[in-house]
Design a protein around this motif. Structure first.
Motif, short mmCIF file in Angstrom:
data_model
loop_
_atom_site.label_atom_id
_atom_site.label_comp_id
_atom_site.label_asym_id
_atom_site.label_seq_id
_atom_site.Cartn_x
_atom_site.Cartn_y
_atom_site.Cartn_z
N ALA A 34 48.40 54.73 32.23
CA ALA A 34 48.11 54.30 30.87
C ALA A 34 47.08 53.17 30.85
O ALA A 34 46.16 53.16 30.02
N VAL A 35 47.19 52.23 31.78
CA VAL A 35 46.25 51.11 31.83
C VAL A 35 44.85 51.60 32.19
O VAL A 35 43.86 51.23 31.55
N VAL A 36 44.76 52.47 33.19
CA VAL A 36 43.45 52.99 33.60
C VAL A 36 42.83 53.81 32.47
O VAL A 36 41.63 53.68 32.18
N ALA A 37 43.63 54.63 31.79
CA ALA A 37 43.10 55.42 30.68
C ALA A 37 42.62 54.52 29.55
O ALA A 37 41.58 54.78 28.93
N GLY A 38 43.35 53.46 29.27
CA GLY A 38 42.93 52.52 28.23
C GLY A 38 41.64 51.81 28.58
O GLY A 38 40.75 51.67 27.73
N VAL A 39 41.50 51.39 29.82
CA VAL A 39 40.28 50.71 30.25
C VAL A 39 39.09 51.67 30.21
O VAL A 39 37.99 51.31 29.76
N MET A 40 39.30 52.91 30.65
CA MET A 40 38.21 53.89 30.61
C MET A 40 37.80 54.20 29.18
O MET A 40 36.60 54.32 28.89
N TYR A 42 38.06 52.22 26.57
CA TYR A 42 37.35 51.05 26.08
C TYR A 42 35.92 51.01 26.62
O TYR A 42 34.96 50.80 25.86
N ALA A 43 35.77 51.26 27.93
CA ALA A 43 34.44 51.21 28.54
C ALA A 43 33.54 52.30 27.98
O ALA A 43 32.37 52.06 27.69
N LEU A 44 34.08 53.51 27.83
CA LEU A 44 33.26 54.60 27.29
C LEU A 44 32.89 54.33 25.83
O LEU A 44 31.80 54.69 25.40
N GLY A 45 33.77 53.69 25.08
CA GLY A 45 33.45 53.32 23.71
C GLY A 45 32.32 52.32 23.65
O GLY A 45 31.45 52.40 22.78
N LYS A 46 32.32 51.39 24.60
CA LYS A 46 31.23 50.41 24.66
C LYS A 46 29.91 51.08 25.01
O LYS A 46 28.87 50.78 24.43
#
Length: 58
Positions: A34-40, A42-46
């Motif tokens: 869940a943490v890795v998916a959330g970070v990915m 967020y990064a892809l959104g940026k």
């Protein structure tokens, strides 16, 4: 009214069993995923935000 209480009690028992046998042993992996998916996400959104905000980049 009694049937609703029985349905809720059975659903709770099923969830408790699923948690104990399926989710419990893998809790660490589920949290890490869940943490890795959330970070990915967020990064892809940026990255996507930068692409769409700059018309010269197209």
């Amino acid at each position: 009214m009694l049937s609703r209480i029985v349905i809720v009690a059975v659903a709770f028992a099923v969830l408790a069993l699923v948690n104990h046998f399926l989710i419990g042993p893998y809790w660490g992996e589920l949290v890490a995923t869940a943490v890795v998916a959330g970070v990915m996400t967020y990064a892809l959104g940026k990255v996507e935000g930068r692409k769409s905000s700059d018309p010269a980049a197209r």
